[in-house]
Design a protein around this motif. Structure first.
Motif, PDB file in Angstrom:
ATOM      1  N   ILE A  21      -6.930  25.496  16.651  1.00  0.00           N
ATOM      2  CA  ILE A  21      -7.751  25.094  15.502  1.00  0.00           C
ATOM      3  C   ILE A  21      -9.186  24.838  15.964  1.00  0.00           C
ATOM      4  CG2 ILE A  21      -8.101  23.304  13.745  1.00  0.00           C
ATOM      5  CD1 ILE A  21      -4.999  22.897  13.809  1.00  0.00           C
ATOM      6  N   GLU A  22      -9.320  24.096  17.059  1.00  0.00           N
ATOM      7  CA  GLU A  22     -10.645  23.776  17.593  1.00  0.00           C
ATOM      8  C   GLU A  22     -11.386  25.037  18.032  1.00  0.00           C
ATOM      9  OE1 GLU A  22      -9.411  19.330  19.254  1.00  0.00           O
ATOM     10  OE2 GLU A  22      -9.435  21.050  20.614  1.00  0.00           O
ATOM     11  N   ALA A  23     -10.669  25.944  18.700  1.00  0.00           N
ATOM     12  CA  ALA A  23     -11.308  27.174  19.195  1.00  0.00           C
ATOM     13  C   ALA A  23     -11.755  28.069  18.040  1.00  0.00           C
ATOM     14  CB  ALA A  23     -10.348  27.929  20.109  1.00  0.00           C
ATOM     15  N   ILE A  24     -10.936  28.166  17.003  1.00  0.00           N
ATOM     16  CA  ILE A  24     -11.297  28.981  15.838  1.00  0.00           C
ATOM     17  C   ILE A  24     -12.524  28.387  15.148  1.00  0.00           C
ATOM     18  CG2 ILE A  24     -10.515  29.677  13.529  1.00  0.00           C
ATOM     19  CD1 ILE A  24      -7.655  29.898  14.809  1.00  0.00           C
ATOM     20  N   ALA A  25     -12.596  27.053  15.119  1.00  0.00           N
ATOM     21  CA  ALA A  25     -13.769  26.401  14.523  1.00  0.00           C
ATOM     22  C   ALA A  25     -15.024  26.713  15.324  1.00  0.00           C
ATOM     23  CB  ALA A  25     -13.547  24.894  14.447  1.00  0.00           C
ATOM     24  N   TRP A 113       6.055  33.160  17.194  1.00  0.00           N
ATOM     25  CA  TRP A 113       4.717  33.453  17.712  1.00  0.00           C
ATOM     26  C   TRP A 113       4.706  33.500  19.236  1.00  0.00           C
ATOM     27  CZ3 TRP A 113       1.101  29.688  14.522  1.00  0.00           C
ATOM     28  CH2 TRP A 113       1.103  30.103  13.175  1.00  0.00           C
ATOM     29  N   LEU A 114       5.719  32.924  19.867  1.00  0.00           N
ATOM     30  CA  LEU A 114       5.715  32.758  21.323  1.00  0.00           C
ATOM     31  C   LEU A 114       6.540  33.821  22.049  1.00  0.00           C
ATOM     32  CD1 LEU A 114       6.235  28.876  21.375  1.00  0.00           C
ATOM     33  CD2 LEU A 114       4.089  30.155  21.195  1.00  0.00           C
ATOM     34  N   LEU A 115       7.134  34.734  21.280  1.00  0.00           N
ATOM     35  CA  LEU A 115       8.039  35.721  21.872  1.00  0.00           C
ATOM     36  C   LEU A 115       7.337  36.951  22.435  1.00  0.00           C
ATOM     37  CD1 LEU A 115      10.833  35.788  19.105  1.00  0.00           C
ATOM     38  CD2 LEU A 115      11.006  34.756  21.381  1.00  0.00           C
ATOM     39  N   LEU A 116       6.023  37.060  22.227  1.00  0.00           N
ATOM     40  CA  LEU A 116       5.367  38.340  22.464  1.00  0.00           C
ATOM     41  C   LEU A 116       4.631  38.445  23.794  1.00  0.00           C
ATOM     42  CD1 LEU A 116       3.946  38.784  18.849  1.00  0.00           C
ATOM     43  CD2 LEU A 116       6.083  39.684  19.794  1.00  0.00           C
ATOM     44  N   ASP A 117       4.407  37.314  24.465  1.00  0.00           N
ATOM     45  CA  ASP A 117       3.646  37.334  25.720  1.00  0.00           C
ATOM     46  C   ASP A 117       4.606  37.200  26.905  1.00  0.00           C
ATOM     47  OD1 ASP A 117       1.967  36.959  27.895  1.00  0.00           O
ATOM     48  OD2 ASP A 117       0.515  35.774  26.764  1.00  0.00           O
ATOM     49  N   HIS A 118       5.034  38.329  27.445  1.00  0.00           N
ATOM     50  CA  HIS A 118       6.004  38.318  28.542  1.00  0.00           C
ATOM     51  C   HIS A 118       5.455  37.612  29.771  1.00  0.00           C
ATOM     52  CE1 HIS A 118       8.653  41.824  26.940  1.00  0.00           C
ATOM     53  NE2 HIS A 118       8.012  41.242  25.950  1.00  0.00           N
ATOM     54  N   ALA A 119       4.175  37.813  30.068  1.00  0.00           N
ATOM     55  CA  ALA A 119       3.585  37.200  31.264  1.00  0.00           C
ATOM     56  C   ALA A 119       3.593  35.678  31.151  1.00  0.00           C
ATOM     57  CB  ALA A 119       2.160  37.707  31.463  1.00  0.00           C
ATOM     58  N   ALA A 120       3.281  35.142  29.966  1.00  0.00           N
ATOM     59  CA  ALA A 120       3.275  33.683  29.774  1.00  0.00           C
ATOM     60  C   ALA A 120       4.685  33.127  29.904  1.00  0.00           C
ATOM     61  CB  ALA A 120       2.681  33.336  28.409  1.00  0.00           C
ATOM     62  N   ILE A 121       5.656  33.837  29.371  1.00  0.00           N
ATOM     63  CA  ILE A 121       7.053  33.390  29.463  1.00  0.00           C
ATOM     64  C   ILE A 121       7.488  33.357  30.933  1.00  0.00           C
ATOM     65  CG2 ILE A 121       9.445  34.062  28.961  1.00  0.00           C
ATOM     66  CD1 ILE A 121       8.408  35.016  26.198  1.00  0.00           C
ATOM     67  N   ARG A 122       7.129  34.368  31.697  1.00  0.00           N
ATOM     68  CA  ARG A 122       7.485  34.383  33.122  1.00  0.00           C
ATOM     69  C   ARG A 122       6.798  33.236  33.859  1.00  0.00           C
ATOM     70  NH1 ARG A 122      10.149  39.262  33.873  1.00  0.00           N
ATOM     71  NH2 ARG A 122       9.472  40.959  32.511  1.00  0.00           N
ATOM     72  N   GLN A 183       0.120  26.344  23.885  1.00  0.00           N
ATOM     73  CA  GLN A 183      -1.254  26.152  24.369  1.00  0.00           C
ATOM     74  C   GLN A 183      -1.801  27.438  24.992  1.00  0.00           C
ATOM     75  OE1 GLN A 183      -2.262  22.650  26.629  1.00  0.00           O
ATOM     76  NE2 GLN A 183      -0.629  21.459  25.692  1.00  0.00           N
ATOM     77  N   MET A 184      -0.926  28.190  25.657  1.00  0.00           N
ATOM     78  CA  MET A 184      -1.346  29.416  26.345  1.00  0.00           C
ATOM     79  C   MET A 184      -1.465  30.613  25.403  1.00  0.00           C
ATOM     80  SD  MET A 184       1.237  29.005  29.592  1.00  0.00           S
ATOM     81  CE  MET A 184       0.906  30.628  30.295  1.00  0.00           C
ATOM     82  N   LEU A 185      -1.058  30.457  24.167  1.00  0.00           N
ATOM     83  CA  LEU A 185      -1.013  31.580  23.227  1.00  0.00           C
ATOM     84  C   LEU A 185      -2.359  32.310  23.174  1.00  0.00           C
ATOM     85  CD1 LEU A 185       0.758  32.985  21.059  1.00  0.00           C
ATOM     86  CD2 LEU A 185      -0.235  31.401  19.392  1.00  0.00           C
ATOM     87  N   ASP A 186      -2.321  33.617  23.386  1.00  0.00           N
ATOM     88  CA  ASP A 186      -3.526  34.441  23.384  1.00  0.00           C
ATOM     89  C   ASP A 186      -3.829  34.851  21.946  1.00  0.00           C
ATOM     90  OD1 ASP A 186      -5.568  36.247  23.702  1.00  0.00           O
ATOM     91  OD2 ASP A 186      -4.411  37.678  24.910  1.00  0.00           O
ATOM     92  N   ARG A 187      -4.867  34.247  21.369  1.00  0.00           N
ATOM     93  CA  ARG A 187      -5.208  34.525  19.972  1.00  0.00           C
ATOM     94  C   ARG A 187      -5.636  35.979  19.759  1.00  0.00           C
ATOM     95  NH1 ARG A 187      -7.712  30.051  21.241  1.00  0.00           N
ATOM     96  NH2 ARG A 187      -9.780  30.997  21.193  1.00  0.00           N
ATOM     97  N   GLU A 188      -6.050  36.635  20.828  1.00  0.00           N
ATOM     98  CA  GLU A 188      -6.467  38.040  20.723  1.00  0.00           C
ATOM     99  C   GLU A 188      -5.347  38.983  21.152  1.00  0.00           C
ATOM    100  OE1 GLU A 188      -9.318  38.958  19.304  1.00  0.00           O
ATOM    101  OE2 GLU A 188      -9.553  36.807  18.933  1.00  0.00           O
ATOM    102  N   GLY A 189      -4.177  38.437  21.434  1.00  0.00           N
ATOM    103  CA  GLY A 189      -3.043  39.245  21.888  1.00  0.00           C
ATOM    104  C   GLY A 189      -2.171  39.717  20.734  1.00  0.00           C
TER     105      GLY A 189
END
Length: 211
Positions: A21-25, A113-122, A183-189
């Motif tokens: 939210i803060e970053a989008i603002a 929303w968290l299922l798509l970043d394999h690198a973050a999950i690893r 927290q690690m979610l890539d908004r551009e991913g």
């Protein structure tokens, strides 16, 4: 002018959305101060409804905080997103009439929303260089997963390549690891391809422009 925003989420591991939210603002050229109230501080724990949480947040503020915006997270679960949207709008109109609000309504639950970043999950699994297949959906299918929380737990376990006691310890940290993933979610991913994420970000950007 610094905007004051209230963020009400479903659980403690959802608080990380405040950073987005803060970053989008910031990207919209607005300064914002996001408050995430600890509703468990109240002697009588509030219910799970949006109305209950809004009233509880008012109690905690003692009338001292005047918010410009409230962002409310409510998983759609088995309901249509529009059902949740109306639920949120009605609760705000009843408890805080006139307050601008932005709904956050992940399809089924936020874990989608968290299922798509394999690198973050690893990474949260403690095995960033792992190569085991995680059997996760493409973005087009993420919001159709019946139980994204169970699938996320399974993916973290698989990514860790742990077994026995090590796996048990990892599974006990699921809430913590889920919070890290948010927290690690890539908004551009890949999450940008999900309709529920698009709705959240679009409505937040519109609110930031119009306040």
């Amino acid at each position: 002018m610094t905007l004051r925003a209230l963020y009400l989420c479903e659980g403690s591991s959802d608080t990380g959305l405040r950073f987005h939210i803060e970053a989008i603002a910031v990207e919209a050229g607005r300064e914002i101060l996001v408050t995430v109230p600890d509703l468990d501080r109240l002697p009588n724990k509030p219910g799970h409804s949006v109305r209950d949480k809004l009233r509880a947040a008012q109690q905690l503020s003692d009338g001292g905080h005047q918010y410009d915006l409230v962002v409310i997270h409510r998983d759609s679960d088995r309901h249509p997103a529009e059902h949740r949207r109306k639920e949120i709008a009605q609760a705000v109109a009843e408890v805080s009439p006139g307050l601008a609000h932005v709904p956050v309504i992940p399809v089924r639950m936020l874990e989608a929303w968290l299922l798509l970043d394999h690198a973050a999950i690893r990474e949260v699994a403690g095995n960033p260089n792992g190569r085991v297949t995680l059997e996760l959906p493409k973005a087009a299918r993420a919001e159709a997963v019946g139980d994204p929380k169970a699938l996320l737990k399974q993916a973290i376990a698989a990514a860790s390549e742990e077994s026995g006691r090590g796996l048990k310890k990892l599974q006990a940290r699921f809430s913590e690891n889920r919070a890290r993933l948010l927290q690690m979610l890539d908004r551009e991913g890949p999450v940008k391809q999900l309709a529920s994420w698009q709705s959240f970000t679009h409505e937040l950007q519109e609110a930031l422009v119009n306040i």
